[in-house]
Design an enzyme around this catalytic site. Structure first.
Site, mmCIF file in Angstrom:
data_model
loop_
_atom_site.group_PDB
_atom_site.id
_atom_site.type_symbol
_atom_site.label_atom_id
_atom_site.label_comp_id
_atom_site.label_asym_id
_atom_site.label_seq_id
_atom_site.Cartn_x
_atom_site.Cartn_y
_atom_site.Cartn_z
ATOM 1 N N SER A 60 3.893 -5.954 -15.850
ATOM 2 C CA SER A 60 3.142 -6.793 -14.913
ATOM 3 C C SER A 60 1.650 -6.815 -15.236
ATOM 4 O O SER A 60 1.128 -5.931 -15.907
ATOM 5 C CB SER A 60 3.343 -6.286 -13.481
ATOM 6 O OG SER A 60 4.708 -6.059 -13.219
HETATM 7 N N1 SAH Z 1 7.291 -1.999 -13.428
HETATM 8 C C1 SAH Z 1 7.471 -2.492 -14.781
HETATM 9 C C2 SAH Z 1 7.613 -4.007 -14.869
HETATM 10 C C3 SAH Z 1 8.778 -4.492 -14.139
HETATM 11 S S1 SAH Z 1 9.540 -5.983 -14.699
HETATM 12 C C4 SAH Z 1 6.362 -2.017 -15.705
HETATM 13 O O1 SAH Z 1 5.431 -1.347 -15.230
HETATM 14 O O2 SAH Z 1 6.453 -2.279 -16.914
HETATM 15 C C5 SAH Z 1 10.942 -5.838 -13.632
HETATM 16 C C6 SAH Z 1 12.001 -4.883 -14.125
HETATM 17 O O3 SAH Z 1 12.977 -4.795 -13.084
HETATM 18 C C7 SAH Z 1 12.738 -5.361 -15.366
HETATM 19 O O4 SAH Z 1 12.692 -4.390 -16.362
HETATM 20 C C8 SAH Z 1 14.169 -5.593 -14.861
HETATM 21 O O5 SAH Z 1 15.156 -5.291 -15.827
HETATM 22 C C9 SAH Z 1 14.234 -4.640 -13.693
HETATM 23 N N2 SAH Z 1 15.271 -4.919 -12.688
HETATM 24 C C10 SAH Z 1 15.647 -6.111 -12.172
HETATM 25 N N3 SAH Z 1 16.627 -5.929 -11.254
HETATM 26 C C11 SAH Z 1 16.872 -4.588 -11.191
HETATM 27 C C12 SAH Z 1 17.775 -3.772 -10.439
HETATM 28 N N4 SAH Z 1 18.656 -4.280 -9.564
HETATM 29 N N5 SAH Z 1 17.733 -2.432 -10.650
HETATM 30 C C13 SAH Z 1 16.879 -1.870 -11.525
HETATM 31 N N6 SAH Z 1 16.012 -2.593 -12.272
HETATM 32 C C14 SAH Z 1 16.002 -3.942 -12.100
#
Ligand code: SAH
Length: 214
Positions: A60
């Site tokens: 992000s």
């Molecule tokens: N916090 C992260 C960026 C998040 S992007 C950072 O600092 O880099 C959102 C992430 O959520 C993605 O990697 C995606 O695979 C994950 N995601 C989406 N749905 C999810 C779920 N149900 N459980 C766990 N992870 C999930």
């Protein structure tokens, strides 16, 4: 500019954009964002933008990471749950501010590389779990704070159930093609929820299940 100067400028920029909490700003000064982006994106590590990581996901935008962290009001005694580990950057920021962080990622590759990276960088108080974060982490509940870094269609009850009374959850809510809202939920002593809209954001969707498992 060398790396240290770049990071100091990056932190000043967050301050100019309205991030006030000194502890949050210190955490940004402490965590090497360049270690969390793909090698090709390294020159952009300290620009204020989201960047692509593996599995079609994104790390992000720093300002949004900072605003969400500030909104979560984390203290050193807190046990925190993050849903959506991605690169592990947000988990590392939380790890500087909290006692213990649990972070859940549904993509196995991302979970494994974030786990290895956080260990290599010495963030010993983070546990990376490869699972569907929509279910939360019942084995480790309750949590003082929960942050979701993928957009849910609505506030997941399973997650609010894993929050202590008085706890706070911050999450983006809205569909993939809509303007999403960053929401802060406070759980009252009696269990009721108070909800505040903080700002408009854009996140990848929170998806159910774990890829490759039926
Ligand atoms: N916090 C992260 C960026 C998040 S992007 C950072 O600092 O880099 C959102 C992430 O959520 C993605 O990697 C995606 O695979 C994950 N995601 C989406 N749905 C999810 C779920 N149900 N459980 C766990 N992870 C999930």
């Amino acid at each position: 500019m060398n790396r240290e100067q770049e990071r100091a400028e990056f932190v000043r920029d967050l301050k100019r954009r309205g991030i006030k909490d000194e502890k949050v700003l210190d955490a940004f000064a402490h965590v090497p964002r360049e270690e969390f982006v793909e090698p090709l994106q390294e020159p952009l590590a300290f620009s204020d933008q989201a960047l692509p990581i593996a599995c079609g996901q994104t790390i992000s935008q720093p300002y949004v990471v900072a605003a969400m962290t500030e909104a979560l009001e984390v203290s050193p005694e807190h046990k925190v749950l993050e849903i959506g580990t991605g690169s592990g950057y947000q988990a590392a920021i939380l790890a500087v501010l909290a006692r213990e962080v649990f972070t859940i990622e549904r993509h196995r590759d991302l979970a494994e590389s974030a786990r290895a990276r956080l260990r290599r960088l010495g963030f010993g108080n983070v546990t990376v779990i490869h699972a569907d974060g929509m279910e939360g982490a019942g084995d480790y509940a309750l949590f003082d704070r929960i942050m979701v870094t993928a957009a849910a269609i609505e506030i997941p009850d399973t997650l609010t159930a894993q929050l202590v009374p008085g706890g706070i959850m911050v999450l983006p809510v809205g569909g993939p093609n809509e303007v999403q809202s960053l929401i802060r939920v406070r759980k009252r002593a009696g269990g009721g929820l108070d909800r505040e809209d903080l700002m408009a954001v854009r996140f990848v969707p929170l998806l159910p299940g774990v890829p490759g498992r039926s």
